[in-house]
Design an enzyme around this catalytic site. Structure first.
Site, PDB file in Angstrom:
ATOM      1  N   TYR A 119     -14.631 -37.353  20.453  1.00 46.83           N
ATOM      2  CA  TYR A 119     -14.803 -37.387  19.241  1.00 46.83           C
ATOM      3  C   TYR A 119     -15.674 -38.131  18.755  1.00 46.83           C
ATOM      4  O   TYR A 119     -16.665 -37.844  17.740  1.00 46.83           O
ATOM      5  CB  TYR A 119     -12.460 -37.463  18.480  1.00 46.83           C
TER       6      TYR A 119
ATOM      7  N   VAL B 218     -15.921 -28.816  10.351  1.00 49.59           N
ATOM      8  CA  VAL B 218     -14.496 -30.106  10.145  1.00 49.59           C
ATOM      9  C   VAL B 218     -15.850 -31.199  10.109  1.00 49.59           C
ATOM     10  O   VAL B 218     -15.206 -32.816   9.462  1.00 49.59           O
ATOM     11  CB  VAL B 218     -13.749 -30.290  11.373  1.00 49.59           C
TER      12      VAL B 218
ATOM     13  N   HIS C   9     -10.158 -26.462   9.104  1.00 44.17           N
ATOM     14  CA  HIS C   9      -9.344 -27.041  10.889  1.00 44.17           C
ATOM     15  C   HIS C   9      -9.091 -28.561   9.868  1.00 44.17           C
ATOM     16  O   HIS C   9      -9.590 -29.019  11.085  1.00 44.17           O
ATOM     17  CB  HIS C   9      -9.554 -26.269  11.621  1.00 44.17           C
TER      18      HIS C   9
ATOM     19  N   THR D  99     -19.728 -17.896  12.148  1.00 40.86           N
ATOM     20  CA  THR D  99     -18.322 -17.788  13.113  1.00 40.86           C
ATOM     21  C   THR D  99     -18.048 -16.488  13.866  1.00 40.86           C
ATOM     22  O   THR D  99     -18.619 -15.080  13.847  1.00 40.86           O
ATOM     23  CB  THR D  99     -17.306 -17.889  11.692  1.00 40.86           C
TER      24      THR D  99
HETATM   25  C1  BJW Z   1     -24.965 -18.463  14.162  1.00 39.42           C
HETATM   26  C2  BJW Z   1     -26.037 -20.057  14.373  1.00 39.42           C
HETATM   27  C3  BJW Z   1     -26.668 -19.549  13.110  1.00 39.42           C
HETATM   28  C4  BJW Z   1     -24.981 -19.969  16.032  1.00 39.42           C
HETATM   29  N1  BJW Z   1     -26.804 -19.222  12.618  1.00 39.42           N
HETATM   30  N2  BJW Z   1     -25.459 -17.596  12.943  1.00 39.42           N
HETATM   31  C5  BJW Z   1      -3.111 -14.575  17.142  1.00 39.42           C
HETATM   32  C6  BJW Z   1      -3.704 -13.920  17.976  1.00 39.42           C
HETATM   33  C7  BJW Z   1      -4.182 -14.712  19.191  1.00 39.42           C
HETATM   34  C8  BJW Z   1      -3.683 -16.306  19.615  1.00 39.42           C
HETATM   35  C9  BJW Z   1      -2.975 -16.513  18.068  1.00 39.42           C
HETATM   36  C10 BJW Z   1      -3.194 -15.739  17.668  1.00 39.42           C
HETATM   37  N3  BJW Z   1      -2.583 -16.532  16.159  1.00 39.42           N
HETATM   38  C11 BJW Z   1      -3.323 -18.366  16.470  1.00 39.42           C
HETATM   39  C12 BJW Z   1      -3.072 -18.250  18.067  1.00 39.42           C
HETATM   40  C13 BJW Z   1      -3.283 -19.042  18.659  1.00 39.42           C
HETATM   41  C14 BJW Z   1      -5.127 -19.752  18.164  1.00 39.42           C
HETATM   42  C15 BJW Z   1      -6.024 -18.540  18.475  1.00 39.42           C
HETATM   43  O1  BJW Z   1      -6.514 -18.183  17.680  1.00 39.42           O
HETATM   44  N4  BJW Z   1      -6.171 -18.948  19.331  1.00 39.42           N
HETATM   45  C16 BJW Z   1      -7.288 -17.477  20.181  1.00 39.42           C
HETATM   46  C17 BJW Z   1      -8.901 -18.836  20.501  1.00 39.42           C
HETATM   47  C18 BJW Z   1      -7.488 -16.614  21.539  1.00 39.42           C
HETATM   48  N5  BJW Z   1      -4.746 -19.893  17.104  1.00 39.42           N
HETATM   49  C19 BJW Z   1      -3.859 -21.295  16.673  1.00 39.42           C
HETATM   50  O2  BJW Z   1      -3.346 -21.674  17.285  1.00 39.42           O
HETATM   51  C20 BJW Z   1      -4.126 -22.180  15.095  1.00 39.42           C
HETATM   52  N6  BJW Z   1      -3.022 -22.634  14.719  1.00 39.42           N
HETATM   53  C21 BJW Z   1      -2.154 -20.834  14.219  1.00 39.42           C
HETATM   54  O3  BJW Z   1      -2.148 -20.346  14.128  1.00 39.42           O
HETATM   55  O4  BJW Z   1      -0.550 -21.857  14.422  1.00 39.42           O
HETATM   56  C22 BJW Z   1      -0.014 -20.824  14.290  1.00 39.42           C
HETATM   57  C23 BJW Z   1       1.843 -21.517  14.321  1.00 39.42           C
HETATM   58  C24 BJW Z   1       2.839 -21.363  13.127  1.00 39.42           C
HETATM   59  C25 BJW Z   1       3.033 -22.332  12.731  1.00 39.42           C
HETATM   60  C26 BJW Z   1       3.441 -23.740  14.013  1.00 39.42           C
HETATM   61  C27 BJW Z   1       2.879 -23.618  14.928  1.00 39.42           C
HETATM   62  C28 BJW Z   1       1.541 -22.605  14.930  1.00 39.42           C
HETATM   63  C29 BJW Z   1      -4.997 -22.994  15.068  1.00 39.42           C
HETATM   64  C30 BJW Z   1      -6.221 -23.056  15.264  1.00 39.42           C
HETATM   65  C31 BJW Z   1      -7.207 -24.223  15.667  1.00 39.42           C
HETATM   66  C32 BJW Z   1      -8.297 -24.144  15.790  1.00 39.42           C
HETATM   67  N7  BJW Z   1      -9.223 -25.342  15.744  1.00 39.42           N
HETATM   68  C33 BJW Z   1     -10.489 -25.995  16.484  1.00 39.42           C
HETATM   69  C34 BJW Z   1     -11.098 -27.340  16.898  1.00 39.42           C
HETATM   70  C35 BJW Z   1     -10.581 -27.864  15.300  1.00 39.42           C
HETATM   71  C36 BJW Z   1     -10.850 -29.535  15.716  1.00 39.42           C
HETATM   72  C37 BJW Z   1     -12.471 -30.110  16.170  1.00 39.42           C
HETATM   73  O5  BJW Z   1     -13.469 -29.550  15.276  1.00 39.42           O
HETATM   74  O6  BJW Z   1     -12.281 -31.020  17.314  1.00 39.42           O
HETATM   75  O7  BJW Z   1     -11.389 -25.112  15.213  1.00 39.42           O
HETATM   76  S1  BJW Z   1     -11.230 -25.057  17.705  1.00 39.42           S
HETATM   77  C38 BJW Z   1     -12.625 -24.573  17.836  1.00 39.42           C
HETATM   78  O8  BJW Z   1     -13.045 -23.114  17.251  1.00 39.42           O
HETATM   79  C39 BJW Z   1     -12.795 -25.278  16.186  1.00 39.42           C
HETATM   80  C40 BJW Z   1     -13.890 -24.334  14.623  1.00 39.42           C
HETATM   81  O9  BJW Z   1     -13.810 -24.216  13.602  1.00 39.42           O
HETATM   82  C41 BJW Z   1     -12.911 -23.222  15.700  1.00 39.42           C
HETATM   83  C42 BJW Z   1     -13.929 -21.300  15.286  1.00 39.42           C
HETATM   84  O10 BJW Z   1     -15.087 -21.191  15.413  1.00 39.42           O
HETATM   85  P1  BJW Z   1     -16.354 -20.960  15.047  1.00 39.42           P
HETATM   86  O11 BJW Z   1     -16.552 -21.940  13.694  1.00 39.42           O
HETATM   87  O12 BJW Z   1     -16.052 -19.531  15.018  1.00 39.42           O
HETATM   88  O13 BJW Z   1     -17.543 -21.442  16.251  1.00 39.42           O
HETATM   89  P2  BJW Z   1     -18.552 -21.145  17.565  1.00 39.42           P
HETATM   90  O14 BJW Z   1     -18.779 -22.269  18.266  1.00 39.42           O
HETATM   91  O15 BJW Z   1     -16.836 -20.304  18.241  1.00 39.42           O
HETATM   92  O16 BJW Z   1     -18.795 -19.881  17.063  1.00 39.42           O
HETATM   93  C43 BJW Z   1     -20.071 -19.683  16.414  1.00 39.42           C
HETATM   94  C44 BJW Z   1     -21.187 -18.360  15.655  1.00 39.42           C
HETATM   95  O17 BJW Z   1     -22.247 -19.666  15.129  1.00 39.42           O
HETATM   96  C45 BJW Z   1     -21.577 -17.430  16.642  1.00 39.42           C
HETATM   97  O18 BJW Z   1     -20.927 -16.512  16.376  1.00 39.42           O
HETATM   98  C46 BJW Z   1     -22.626 -17.797  17.063  1.00 39.42           C
HETATM   99  O19 BJW Z   1     -23.343 -16.734  17.742  1.00 39.42           O
HETATM  100  C47 BJW Z   1     -22.846 -18.463  15.543  1.00 39.42           C
HETATM  101  N8  BJW Z   1     -24.050 -18.484  15.082  1.00 39.42           N
HETATM  102  N9  BJW Z   1     -25.914 -20.434  15.329  1.00 39.42           N
HETATM  103  C48 BJW Z   1     -25.895 -17.530  12.278  1.00 39.42           C
HETATM  104  N10 BJW Z   1     -27.859 -20.343  13.414  1.00 39.42           N
END
Ligand code: BJW
Ligand code: ZN
Length: 250
Positions: free
Chosen positions: A70, A106, A122, A191
């Site tokens: 971080y 974030v 997030h 995303t």
């Molecule tokens: C461009 C570009 C340019 C590049 N122009 N485009 C249901 C089914 C399966 C699993 C789950 C489910 N429900 C929950 C889960 C578990 C889990 C999950 O989703 N897992 C999957 C991975 C399988 N989810 C969770 O755990 C969530 N919590 C939850 O659901 O809780 C339920 C609960 C209820 C009650 C009690 C307890 C629990 C929480 C999720 C937290 C995610 N956290 C992170 C880290 C944040 C902290 C940090 O920053 O350090 O968040 S992980 C990371 O991924 C971060 C992001 O916000 C998040 C999404 O990523 P994002 O933003 O989409 O980025 P990338 O890198 O993946 O993609 C970038 C994109 O941009 C790409 O497509 C490129 O092509 C594109 N791109 N340059 C246009 N210039």
């Protein structure tokens, strides 16, 4: 390559004519500002997969290493400025009767660009929270040593972000779900749409007849649900898509 004039003009008029607009952003929107994305090679730190660090388990096992990650990101983001994608989103908020930006990012760059009607789904990398007394505050400066300690009770401080397996904060979830249930148009930008629950927003909007517009460098799991899907950089396409006046070629 920029989208064809016809496709862009059609999407643009849908955006212009709607009363209720939701924009969902991910790491791709900040990529052109220099913030690494999570998936793909750019997000690697000391050859560690970011996904293995963004968990409560990783923090419980080794808070110092997670905090070093971080610190690296906080230092990097401090040098970054909003790009034309952030700015286009900030501009359109004042033009809509009903608007909400739901960002998974974030980094705080949307706020810096001027967005105010936003949900940081997030959390924020600038917020820190005590694991013992729950004191929370924004700290933008460096910590003298890691892991940092709570000034009130000496407990371990953690970043104010949402890790895998943790619930989305209730207010953020409620505001987002309400908007996803009522918006006419959802623009999903930069995303990968693999992280739940935000990954299901596009499908929810499409299923009830709303319009989904995607902007991404590549196809994602929501591409099939989108009425318009533009391949390219958000910093180039969002200013055209969200522009107030028609984009005209000379
Ligand atoms: C461009 C570009 C340019 C590049 N122009 N485009 C249901 C089914 C399966 C699993 C789950 C489910 N429900 C929950 C889960 C578990 C889990 C999950 O989703 N897992 C999957 C991975 C399988 N989810 C969770 O755990 C969530 N919590 C939850 O659901 O809780 C339920 C609960 C209820 C009650 C009690 C307890 C629990 C929480 C999720 C937290 C995610 N956290 C992170 C880290 C944040 C902290 C940090 O920053 O350090 O968040 S992980 C990371 O991924 C971060 C992001 O916000 C998040 C999404 O990523 P994002 O933003 O989409 O980025 P990338 O890198 O993946 O993609 C970038 C994109 O941009 C790409 O497509 C490129 O092509 C594109 N791109 N340059 C246009 N210039
Ligand atoms: Zn404390």
């Amino acid at each position: 390559m920029l989208p064809s004039d016809a496709g862009l003009e059609n999407a643009r008029s849908v955006v212009r004519e709607c009363r209720s607009l939701c924009v969902l952003t991910g790491a791709g929107v900040s990529a052109e500002s220099g913030v690494p994305t999570f998936r793909g090679t750019g997000g690697l730190w000391r050859n560690r997969d970011p996904m293995s660090l963004a968990t409560p388990g990783a923090f419980a096992k080794d808070p110092k290493t997670v905090w070093e990650w971080y610190r690296w990101r906080r230092e990097l983001i401090r040098e970054c400025a909003p790009n034309p994608g952030h700015e286009a989103i900030a501009r359109i908020e004042g033009e809509k009767e009903d608007f909400l930006l739901v960002t998974q990012n974030v980094d705080g760059l949307h706020r810096l660009a001027g967005s105010r009607k936003l949900v940081e789904f997030h959390g924020s990398i600038w917020e820190v929270r005590c694991m013992d007394c729950a004191r929370a505050e924004e700290v933008r400066s460096d910590f003298p040593s890691l892991p940092p300690r709570c000034p009130s009770c000496g407990g371990l401080l953690r970043p104010g972000v949402v890790w895998f397996g943790e619930p989305i904060p209730q207010a953020a979830l409620a505001a987002s779900l309400s908007m996803i249930g009522r918006c006419e148009v959802l623009v999903a930008a930069g995303t990968s749409s693999v992280v739940q629950p935000s990954a299901s927003f596009a499908l929810s909007v499409a299923r009830r007849g709303g319009t989904v517009i995607e902007v991404n460098l590549e196809a994602t799991p929501i591409t099939e649900s989108a009425r318009f899907s533009f391949r390219g950089k958000t910093g180039e396409i969002l200013p055209l898509l969200l522009a107030r006046i028609s984009h005209q070629r000379p």
